[in-house]
Enzyme design. Structure first.
Site, PDB file in Angstrom:
ATOM      1  N   HIS A  68       0.829  -1.206   0.000  1.00  0.00           N
ATOM      2  CA  HIS A  68       0.000   0.000   0.000  1.00  0.00           C
ATOM      3  C   HIS A  68       0.865   1.259   0.000  1.00  0.00           C
ATOM      4  CE1 HIS A  68      -2.592   2.992   2.292  1.00  0.00           C
ATOM      5  NE2 HIS A  68      -3.221   2.825   1.162  1.00  0.00           N
ATOM      6  N   GLU A  71       2.019   1.800  -3.491  1.00  0.00           N
ATOM      7  CA  GLU A  71       0.937   2.327  -4.332  1.00  0.00           C
ATOM      8  C   GLU A  71       0.876   3.852  -4.238  1.00  0.00           C
ATOM      9  OE1 GLU A  71      -3.313   3.598  -3.626  1.00  0.00           O
ATOM     10  OE2 GLU A  71      -3.200   1.491  -3.035  1.00  0.00           O
ATOM     11  N   HIS A  72       1.005   4.398  -3.042  1.00  0.00           N
ATOM     12  CA  HIS A  72       1.025   5.855  -2.871  1.00  0.00           C
ATOM     13  C   HIS A  72       2.233   6.481  -3.570  1.00  0.00           C
ATOM     14  CE1 HIS A  72      -1.964   6.915   0.463  1.00  0.00           C
ATOM     15  NE2 HIS A  72      -2.181   5.630   0.227  1.00  0.00           N
ATOM     16  N   GLU A 148      -4.256   8.218   6.962  1.00  0.00           N
ATOM     17  CA  GLU A 148      -5.246   7.324   6.350  1.00  0.00           C
ATOM     18  C   GLU A 148      -5.607   6.185   7.299  1.00  0.00           C
ATOM     19  OE1 GLU A 148      -5.870   4.645   2.267  1.00  0.00           O
ATOM     20  OE2 GLU A 148      -3.955   5.652   2.648  1.00  0.00           O
TER      21      GLU A 148
END
Length: 446
Positions: A68, A71-72, A148
């Site tokens: 993740h 991905e950012h 997040e």
């Protein structure tokens, strides 16, 4: 086209006509890159996705959350584009772009007008091949991801879902939260994420899918140019990465009940257990069963829990299927004082499903709803693009509308009852977030 289209990794070219006059093509490049397109007559836009079959389940202990995190970071700049350049490339043409990390894959995707497809391919290829992961951007994004995670931790629906996966799947890698934990994100180093990036993002793992207004040959040529511009070696022969094992490993639950006690107005409850894998031949039976049981406003759970008793606003059943394991069950959010009764009613409905199955009318309605929803989904190029990606990465076959509905129509009452007995007959596990009263806890533990 009632048959399924097999997608063997060793077949370099596949072409087929799909329902509605759509044309499907797949090319496996010599390097191992796979390109799948679905040309839709009359479409004026296209959806494109760059898929890598790596998800949170593939991380090592020192990498938890890296999928993740990466991905950012792939949006944060390359040698030829800044993060702003990436954003403005799509904004100036009214396009959409985003990414998603799951337990078993990561996808970077965009939706644009047909004339802007070459631009989208160029930008996504640049991101996937050439992202810098600069230390300053890395630390900046660490803070964003921690925010997040904090936002997700404030949402009891998110928390109970993660806790249910951990409870139902025990030590299996699928049980881990997709985004990692605050501690693992704080501990992650730039070098670890860089190594992860360079180890998993290469031609033999990359799958590119495009649906809508697309010319296959032109798209393949543009993709090859974009990947080469990013420094990827497309000349050395490569074989696509083998798909994951689809043997159901039946993970052992970690416990019967996991409760996160919080001072909330509602208790969020998930009750269920083992499901089926994404390639299980009974997956159409599974979908129809859950449609009848808790899939909409006419479903049994909705009618009994909400309409007849007024116990909850939100109630439904669910299923989550992966390559070698799955989960399924029931969800409800209700006042703490009503939690015990909600659990009793959900359990009673599950027992009735096991004992009696579904009626002919319910099964016919579920088949009709599935046919309608499937047809409507094909109006969206994003759905078609995602179907291509999931078919290539997870199932190894493409089911067009006609083929899928043929399998749906073949499901019988006995099929549903047998599957319900396998999944619901026996002890269930549960997760709860909120002030769970003692009587509700006793119901969940019995």
């Amino acid at each position: 086209m009632p048959h399924a289209i097999a997608l063997p990794l060793t077949t370099p070219e596949i072409r087929a006509e799909l329902s509605g006059g759509a044309e499907f093509r797949r090319t496996v490049l010599p390097s191992g890159v796979r390109v799948l397109t679905e040309r839709v007559p009359g479409a004026l836009s296209a959806s494109v996705g760059f898929w890598v079959p790596v998800g949170s389940r593939d991380e090592q202990p020192h990498q938890y959350g890296s999928t993740h995190f990466l991905e950012h970071l792939l949006f944060k700049g390359t040698p030829t584009r800044t993060a702003y350049d990436v954003a403005v490339a799509f904004d100036r043409v009214g396009g959409e772009h985003n990414a998603a990390t799951s337990r078993e894959h990561t996808v970077y995707h965009a939706k644009i007008r047909d004339v802007d497809l070459p631009m989208a391919i160029d930008v996504l290829a640049d991101m996937v091949t050439s992202s810098l992961l600069e230390p300053g951007e890395f630390e900046m994004e660490r803070g964003v991801i921690l925010e997040e995670l904090a936002m997700a931790d404030d949402d009891p629906g998110d928390v109970v879902w993660d806790r249910f996966y951990e409870t139902a799947l025990g030590d299996h890698p699928l049980a881990r939260p997709i985004g990692g934990t605050p501690d693992s994100i704080r501990a992650t180093t730039r070098d670890a994420v860089w190594d992860y990036y360079r180890h998993r993002y290469h031609p033999t793992e990359l799958v590119i899918t495009i649906a809508g207004a697309v010319d296959h040959d032109a798209a393949v040529a543009r993709i090859e140019a974009g990947l080469r511009a990013g420094g990827w070696d497309l000349e050395t022969p490569g074989v696509p990465l083998a798909r994951r094992s689809t043997v159901d490993v039946h993970p052992q639950p970690a416990r019967r009940l996991d409760v996160v006690d919080r001072p909330l107005e509602q208790v969020n409850l998930l009750v269920g257990g083992h499901g089926i894998t994404s390639t299980d031949p009974r997956r159409h039976t599974f979908g129809l069963m859950h449609h009848v049981f808790g899939g909409g406003m006419s479903s049994r759970l909705f009618q009994e829990v909400r309409e007849r008793r007024g116990l909850a606003y939100s109630v439904h059943s669910f299923g989550g299927s992966h390559s070698d394991a799955g989960v399924q069950g029931m969800y409800a959010g209700c006042a703490p004082t009503k939690a015990a009764e909600v659990v009793r009613v959900m359990r009673a409905e599950a027992e009735r499903l096991v004992a009696d199955g579904v009626t002919e009318e319910e099964l016919a309605d579920a088949k009709g709803a599935t046919a309608g929803a499937s047809a409507l989904a094909l109006e969206n190029s994003d759905s078609r693009m995602s179907r291509l990606g999931r078919s290539e990465i997870h199932t190894g076959e493409l089911l067009d509308l006609d083929a899928a509905l043929e399998r749906v129509e073949a499901v019988t009452l006995d099929d549903v009852r047998t599957l319900a007995g396998e999944l619901f007959d026996g002890p269930l596990v549960a997760a709860a977030v909120g002030p769970l009263p003692a009587d509700a806890r006793a119901e969940l533990e019995r």
